[in-house]
Motif scaffolding. Sequence first.
Motif, PDB file in Angstrom:
ATOM      1  N   GLY A 126       0.822  -1.201   0.000  1.00 60.69           N
ATOM      2  CA  GLY A 126       0.000   0.000   0.000  1.00 60.69           C
ATOM      3  C   GLY A 126       0.855   1.249   0.000  1.00 60.69           C
ATOM      4  O   GLY A 126       1.125   1.849  -1.046  1.00 60.69           O
ATOM      5  N   THR A 127       1.301   1.650   1.171  1.00 60.74           N
ATOM      6  CA  THR A 127       1.974   2.931   1.334  1.00 60.74           C
ATOM      7  C   THR A 127       3.198   3.097   0.438  1.00 60.74           C
ATOM      8  O   THR A 127       3.348   4.111  -0.246  1.00 60.74           O
ATOM      9  N   LEU A 128       4.084   2.089   0.435  1.00 58.57           N
ATOM     10  CA  LEU A 128       5.322   2.273  -0.325  1.00 58.57           C
ATOM     11  C   LEU A 128       5.054   2.366  -1.821  1.00 58.57           C
ATOM     12  O   LEU A 128       5.692   3.144  -2.531  1.00 58.57           O
ATOM     13  N   MET A 129       4.083   1.602  -2.292  1.00 59.31           N
ATOM     14  CA  MET A 129       3.754   1.699  -3.720  1.00 59.31           C
ATOM     15  C   MET A 129       3.147   3.056  -4.029  1.00 59.31           C
ATOM     16  O   MET A 129       3.437   3.656  -5.079  1.00 59.31           O
ATOM     17  N   ALA A 130       2.314   3.546  -3.119  1.00 58.59           N
ATOM     18  CA  ALA A 130       1.742   4.878  -3.334  1.00 58.59           C
ATOM     19  C   ALA A 130       2.857   5.925  -3.329  1.00 58.59           C
ATOM     20  O   ALA A 130       2.859   6.864  -4.131  1.00 58.59           O
ATOM     21  N   TYR A 131       3.807   5.755  -2.419  1.00 57.05           N
ATOM     22  CA  TYR A 131       4.943   6.689  -2.326  1.00 57.05           C
ATOM     23  C   TYR A 131       5.714   6.703  -3.641  1.00 57.05           C
ATOM     24  O   TYR A 131       5.990   7.772  -4.206  1.00 57.05           O
ATOM     25  N   LEU A 132       6.033   5.513  -4.151  1.00 54.65           N
ATOM     26  CA  LEU A 132       6.772   5.451  -5.414  1.00 54.65           C
ATOM     27  C   LEU A 132       5.944   6.023  -6.554  1.00 54.65           C
ATOM     28  O   LEU A 132       6.454   6.757  -7.406  1.00 54.65           O
ATOM     29  N   GLY A 133       4.661   5.676  -6.582  1.00 53.88           N
ATOM     30  CA  GLY A 133       3.792   6.219  -7.625  1.00 53.88           C
ATOM     31  C   GLY A 133       3.772   7.741  -7.577  1.00 53.88           C
ATOM     32  O   GLY A 133       3.888   8.421  -8.608  1.00 53.88           O
ATOM     33  N   GLY A 134       3.664   8.263  -6.356  1.00 54.11           N
ATOM     34  CA  GLY A 134       3.630   9.717  -6.197  1.00 54.11           C
ATOM     35  C   GLY A 134       4.941  10.366  -6.592  1.00 54.11           C
ATOM     36  O   GLY A 134       4.969  11.413  -7.236  1.00 54.11           O
ATOM     37  N   LEU A 135       6.059   9.731  -6.208  1.00 53.89           N
ATOM     38  CA  LEU A 135       7.367  10.285  -6.571  1.00 53.89           C
ATOM     39  C   LEU A 135       7.509  10.374  -8.088  1.00 53.89           C
ATOM     40  O   LEU A 135       7.992  11.371  -8.624  1.00 53.89           O
ATOM     41  N   HIS A 136       7.076   9.319  -8.776  1.00 51.51           N
ATOM     42  CA  HIS A 136       7.168   9.340 -10.237  1.00 51.51           C
ATOM     43  C   HIS A 136       6.260  10.402 -10.830  1.00 51.51           C
ATOM     44  O   HIS A 136       6.629  11.145 -11.726  1.00 51.51           O
ATOM     45  N   TYR A 137       5.022  10.448 -10.296  1.00 57.87           N
ATOM     46  CA  TYR A 137       4.029  11.373 -10.847  1.00 57.87           C
ATOM     47  C   TYR A 137       4.465  12.824 -10.694  1.00 57.87           C
ATOM     48  O   TYR A 137       4.331  13.642 -11.613  1.00 57.87           O
ATOM     49  N   TRP A 138       4.995  13.176  -9.511  1.00 61.90           N
ATOM     50  CA  TRP A 138       5.382  14.555  -9.264  1.00 61.90           C
ATOM     51  C   TRP A 138       6.837  14.835  -9.551  1.00 61.90           C
ATOM     52  O   TRP A 138       7.305  15.961  -9.357  1.00 61.90           O
ATOM     53  N   TRP A 139       7.594  13.820  -9.984  1.00 60.08           N
ATOM     54  CA  TRP A 139       9.010  14.037 -10.245  1.00 60.08           C
ATOM     55  C   TRP A 139       9.256  15.185 -11.235  1.00 60.08           C
ATOM     56  O   TRP A 139      10.159  15.999 -11.015  1.00 60.08           O
TER      57      TRP A 139
END
Lengths: 230, 544, 103
Positions: free
Chosen positions: B398-411
């Motif tokens: 959950g959290t870590l995948m969301a974190y990675l998804g968010g990092l990519h999205y806002w990178w």
Amino acid sequence: MAESHAIHHHPALKHHFDNMEQQLEAGTIGMWVFLLTEIMFFGGLFLAYVIYRAVYPEGFAVASNTLDVRLGGFNTVVLILSSLTMAMAVYSAQTGNKKRLLLFLFLTLILGCVFLGVKVFEYRSKFEHHLFPAVGWYDWSHEPTHNPALASQARVFLWLYFAMTGLHALHMVVGAGMLVFLMFFAWRDKYSPEYHAPVELGGLYWHFVDIVWIFLFPLLYLLGFHLGKH
Amino acid sequence: MEATAVAAEPRINYLNNDYGWKSWLFTLDHKRIAILYLVSITVAFFIGGAYAGAVRLELLTPAGDFFHADTYNKLFTMHGVIMVFLVLIPSIPATLGNFLIPMMIGAKDLAFPRINLLSWYLYIAGAAFVLYAAVAGGFDTGWTFYPPYSSIYSNTHVIAAGIGIFIAGFSSILTGLNFIVTIHTMRAPGLTWYRLPLFVWAHYATSIVQILGTPVIAVTILALALERTLHIGIFDPKMGGDPVLFQHLFWFYSHPAVYIMVLPGMGVISELIANMTRKKIYGYKFVAFSSIAIAVFGFLVWGHHLFTSSQSVYAGMVFSVLSYIVALPSAVKVFNWTTTLYKGSMSYETPMLYAFGFLGLFVIGGMTGLFLAAMGLDIHLQDTYFVVAHFHYIMVGGTLMAYLGGLHYWWPKISGRLYPEGWGKLSALLVFVGFNLTFFPQFLLGYMGMPRRYHAYPADPVWQVLNVMSTAGASVLGVGYVLPMIYFVWSMRYGKKAASNPWPATGLEWMTLSPPPTTNFEVTPVVTTEAYDFAAIEEIRAAT
Amino acid sequence: MSEHIVSARIYLVIFASLMVLTALTVFAASFDLEHIWGPLNAIVALTIAVIKATLVVLYFMHVRYSSRLTQVIIVAGIFWFIILIAFTMADYMTRSGWPGAGA
């Protein structure tokens, strides 16, 4: 006062705020949220108190009577008086009276120090009577009038006493430091009717510390009062 | 995604407006503070991951032959403490939250920039104590620190670790305080509560939990430290204390803490799903209020961690029912996200892959939580690998995948560069496959009775096969985590430059340059549209 | 938001009330109410303490004149504190032998 863009900025306005009202609102909410965390911080100890008091009513009452109600009562009066002087300090800032502001902040500080001085005296007395609840320091039976069967129970009360009043005293020391800062800046003419947020917010903190004591006094000192002193 | 040609003149933004270590360590810019956190948390993550690797190495064979039992206890303890307190709790709020919340509400910074910087220094100080404890010999109580082991019998560096967690806790409190005040007082004109991105709602709910829960564990650690040093007897039955009281106080925070970890992830997922399907989130208000409901109800369920302690059966039944109820708002969110996908105009870039991963894995994690919430079943599953698998599904799946998804999205917004999309997809795939290979076998192992926190297990071939699969999965997972670190850094120098709104997406943060200027916006925006208003975006697309 | 200045007179009145209530709580504690009803001493003491705290909050801390948000924050704090106490007590009070010879 009208805030025209980039011209009439109050020197205390931080750049990320639009105007002084917003800055004050943010500061006020921030301080209240912080006080919320303090309620929960003390709350853990209050929980321990509630549970252990229910299980050890006798030991708690007897141990409570080793505290001096006169000193506790005196400290309660001192602290409430300091809340009055703090409120008067805020009033002085709101009405732009620098001399009174300094005077009331100073009185609040003095009263806070009196409180802490009394606590030092009380703590020392506990150490001398072998009532500090640490291994090697605690000897309930040192006093012949103490019922030895209640040694463990009284010890639980005493650690709660030290933990709760100790944490409270720590907050007062921080509060005293804060008062020194406020006095310094008041002396330097930092505060005015338009800007005195630190004094107000500092006041909120000080009153909160007073409120904690308002609960600590009856719960710790008056617990066994009806049983008469030993 | 769209890239722009390299600008003729360098443009001043928050990354290049000042140079030197002082400009970073004394910065008041929320975006730079977010980067400071990003770097620190990444370092902590790899240290915590190394401990996990050591644990999985030991469990390749049934015999406890790689590490001594005492050492093994220290390995899983430090893995837990570092991952919970130094990685997961701060992860999304302190990095993405810090960076984006002021931008999403059209503000120049958070309400209290100096407190923001202070919270990072507190994080570093807390991490320093924890790492000192680790290096000086470790601590072996499990991340849950139960007395009387932690208070009397353990002769490891419990207090140093406790001090570290205490200090890091204040970092968390200050972040939450900052967010609450900022969201209340600094929204741009026209930005009403119901126009806020769901990311902001999620962080508001998270901040409530941080504010109300963290102080309790702080005072509990204080009490534990007093117990250990002065032998006061708070939690020692021989001296009239109660060890279960510690458990109550500990879990009063630590259960809501898991919502501190997952709510920001849910906020990210709302943004990813809305923007990558070009659709307004179905049931916006339901999702918004579900975040608040999770935060509130999350405080009423902590007793489900005490089912096998001497907690009364009646209290257990109440906590069990409440634990079922707390699952409802999470289910509402999953339904709403899934419904949003229906007839959406989907794109399958890396962030969307992570969002899909989240949806599936969070559901599994959540459902297995219901297994554990049933008191009768929990008696058998408590302290087995079933529990370990359950919480890793939520926290990692959950959290870590969301974190990675968010990092990519806002990178692109954070760095002004595009990450390499091919490598992004590969990493997402490796993470998903590696994760399931690591943790699904653990459900089976737990159900079969393999206890957690043991460095050895019975020499059963099935058990060993499952453990080997788990360790193999962990290796794949590790690769999946290392790759983004490499290509993110690579992209800062060699990545294509990003436009203001490369996706394109909705949200005020996309209306300013990539990377943003220090004050975020040249002119304070005025908001006139609802959240996720894609019609307006289509006009932008048509125009460019 | 305009600032409301509370007058010095109100502060003095509140202070006097707090002094009276302090004396009252000491006075009430000297009576053994426990043989009327077990928790009565505690209830009286806490009631007086709550009244005192309310006066400080409303007047010294200006909450009487503050925004709704401030009031919500305070109520939330009290509510959460009560959750901590009540739910934990729900465990202890439903154990067999409560309040008995140990938790």
